[in-house]
Write a protein that holds these residues in place. Structure first.
Motif, PDB file in Angstrom:
ATOM      1  N   THR A  22       0.870  -1.452   0.031  1.00  0.00           N
ATOM      2  CA  THR A  22       0.719  -0.353   0.420  1.00  0.00           C
ATOM      3  C   THR A  22       1.267   1.345  -0.095  1.00  0.00           C
ATOM      4  N   ARG A  23      -0.061   2.240  -0.470  1.00  0.00           N
ATOM      5  CA  ARG A  23       1.285   3.315  -0.540  1.00  0.00           C
ATOM      6  C   ARG A  23       1.115   4.491   1.078  1.00  0.00           C
ATOM      7  N   ASP A  24       0.477   3.419   1.488  1.00  0.00           N
ATOM      8  CA  ASP A  24       0.280   4.046   3.105  1.00  0.00           C
ATOM      9  C   ASP A  24       0.620   3.712   4.048  1.00  0.00           C
ATOM     10  N   ALA A  25       1.704   2.994   3.914  1.00  0.00           N
ATOM     11  CA  ALA A  25       2.080   2.103   4.680  1.00  0.00           C
ATOM     12  C   ALA A  25       3.506   2.893   5.560  1.00  0.00           C
ATOM     13  N   ARG A  26       3.947   3.719   4.998  1.00  0.00           N
ATOM     14  CA  ARG A  26       3.990   4.602   6.485  1.00  0.00           C
ATOM     15  C   ARG A  26       3.191   5.051   7.892  1.00  0.00           C
TER      16      ARG A  26
END
Length: 425
Positions: free
Chosen positions: A63-67
């Motif tokens: 996911t691009r929201d991993a952080r």
């Protein structure tokens, strides 16, 4: 099948590690990462080899929201076993907070100890691995637009940036392509310039002191690097507004125009994907080539790191596997992956084309390898660095630079580096 034979088979399944109807070991490991699309497919190809060889199931969430998801899960006390970290700065922060588990000597290769960090006890240990790297600080050009004498000079080692600037100044076109826009992270292409100048002109010791927060931004090596970047800004083909509004991936496109709008583009190995999207579909080797950043055999890299948050046996096996030549080659061999390995056992022949093989050789033969400086700094310091670049480009005067560097020193002294208080504050 008789009842007696069925009972014997069930007993065998219960007391052996072989699964009836599959090859699973019953173990599993979770991975949270930012790779989606083609990158996600490439990573799953790496994981497939691990699953087949160990029988351990890997549950990968891309996911691009991993952080943000990782931060939330850590807050809730439910972290994944392993996770891809956005920057070395994140790795150091999580290590100092006691969130990460040491990975032991899992990775010994090009660059040596690039993932060492101080834990909560202040002791430095390796807390992650570099799954794949990008080679930064390359100087790209279109051979067709340069005179034969210029191409011949580029074919020889270039001793310093001043020497490269002299080569560039002899052409009719403006020498430098430059674009600083990148959505919410605008400015970082300028930080890359400053980082490369410090690393190559002042050496790795000065670079390390600066990255760690123990060298003042107002010091001579740092100030001179900013001034060098100012000369690049002065030698671009466009005005300030265009520099600020041009995306980094499109900055080099004028190299391929007729006549060319600029001659040299300072960018990492990933830029070739953008060149391929330029009108006319420029081809590697024919339409674009590179020279390493001048000033010795030092290389700056960007990298995707993996950290271990739960030290399960399956997680340890995965961490060890991902740095092997077999795993690394699974990613490198995929067309368009742009991945480079720090494993010295990966042969150049694995890379898909002559240009990427030369980049790999540049990395393998480097005497010094360092991570991108701003990626290694605390988040607040890195953000201030990005913003300062944008401010400087609007007014690259000595007076403005003095104010910018004093302001960055204030952030340095306020932010620190976690376990070690900054010096000269």
């Amino acid at each position: 099948m008789t009842v007696r034979l069925l009972a014997a088979l069930l007993l065998l399944c219960a007391f052996t590690t072989v699964s009836c109807g599959g090859t699973g070991s019953g173990q599993s490991v979770t991975v949270l990462g930012s790779w989606t699309g083609a990158e996600g497919d490439a990573f799953r190809a790496m994981l497939s080899g691990f699953e087949k060889s160990t029988g351990i199931h890997v549950d990968y969430t891309g996911t691009r929201d991993a952080r943000a998801i990782l931060a939330s899960e850590l807050h809730d006390g439910t972290p994944p076993d392993t996770a891809v970290l956005a920057t070395p700065g994140d790795l150091r922060t999580y290590a100092a907070a006691g969130e990460l588990r040491p990975v032991g000597g899992a990775q010994q290769g090009i660059g040596g100890d690039l993932t060492g960090a101080a834990g909560p006890d202040g002791v430095r240990r390796p807390y992650g691995i570099v799954v794949k790297a990008a080679v930064k600080g390359l100087i790209w050009y279109d051979p067709r637009t340069l005179p034969a004498a210029t191409r011949a000079r580029l074919a020889q080692p270039i001793a310093s940036f001043d020497d490269l600037a002299k080569i560039a100044s002899g052409a009719a076109a403006k020498p430098w392509c430059l674009g600083l826009e990148d959505t919410s992270n605008s400015g970082w292409p300028g930080t890359d310039w400053i980082e490369d100048v410090i690393l190559h002109e002042s050496g790795p010791d000065v670079y390390d002191q600066w990255v760690s927060g123990n060298l003042q931004w107002t010091s001579d090596p740092v100030r001179k690097a900013w001034q060098t970047f100012g000369s690049v800004v002065a030698g671009t083909r466009t005005g300030t507004d265009a520099i600020l509004l041009t995306g980094y991936g499109k900055a080099g496109a004028p190299m391929f125009a007729d006549p060319p709008g600029c001659l040299f583009d300072h960018a990492g190995s990933f830029i070739t994907a953008f060149y391929g999207q330029t009108p006319g579909r420029p081809q590697a080797g024919r339409d674009y080539d590179f020279v390493p950043f001048p000033g010795g055999r030092a290389v700056e890299i960007g990298g995707d790191l993996l950290g271990m948050f739960r030290a399960t046996p399956a997680a340890r096996k995965l961490v060890a596997y991902l740095t092997t030549a077999k795993a690394q080659e699974a990613w490198i061999e995929r067309p368009g992956s742009g991945a480079f390995s720090l494993n010295r056992s990966v042969p150049p022949s694995v890379y898909p084309d002559p240009l990427s093989r030369r980049i790999a050789q540049t990395l393998a033969s480097a005497a010094t390898v360092r991570f991108d400086a701003s990626d290694s700094m605390p988040t607040v310091m890195a953000a201030a660095f990005d913003h300062a670049v944008l401010e400087y480009v609007t007014d690259p005067t000595a007076q403005r630079l003095d104010r910018i560097l004093r302001s960055l020193d204030q952030v340095r002294c306020t932010t620190g580096t976690g376990a070690v208080p900054p010096r000269n504050c």
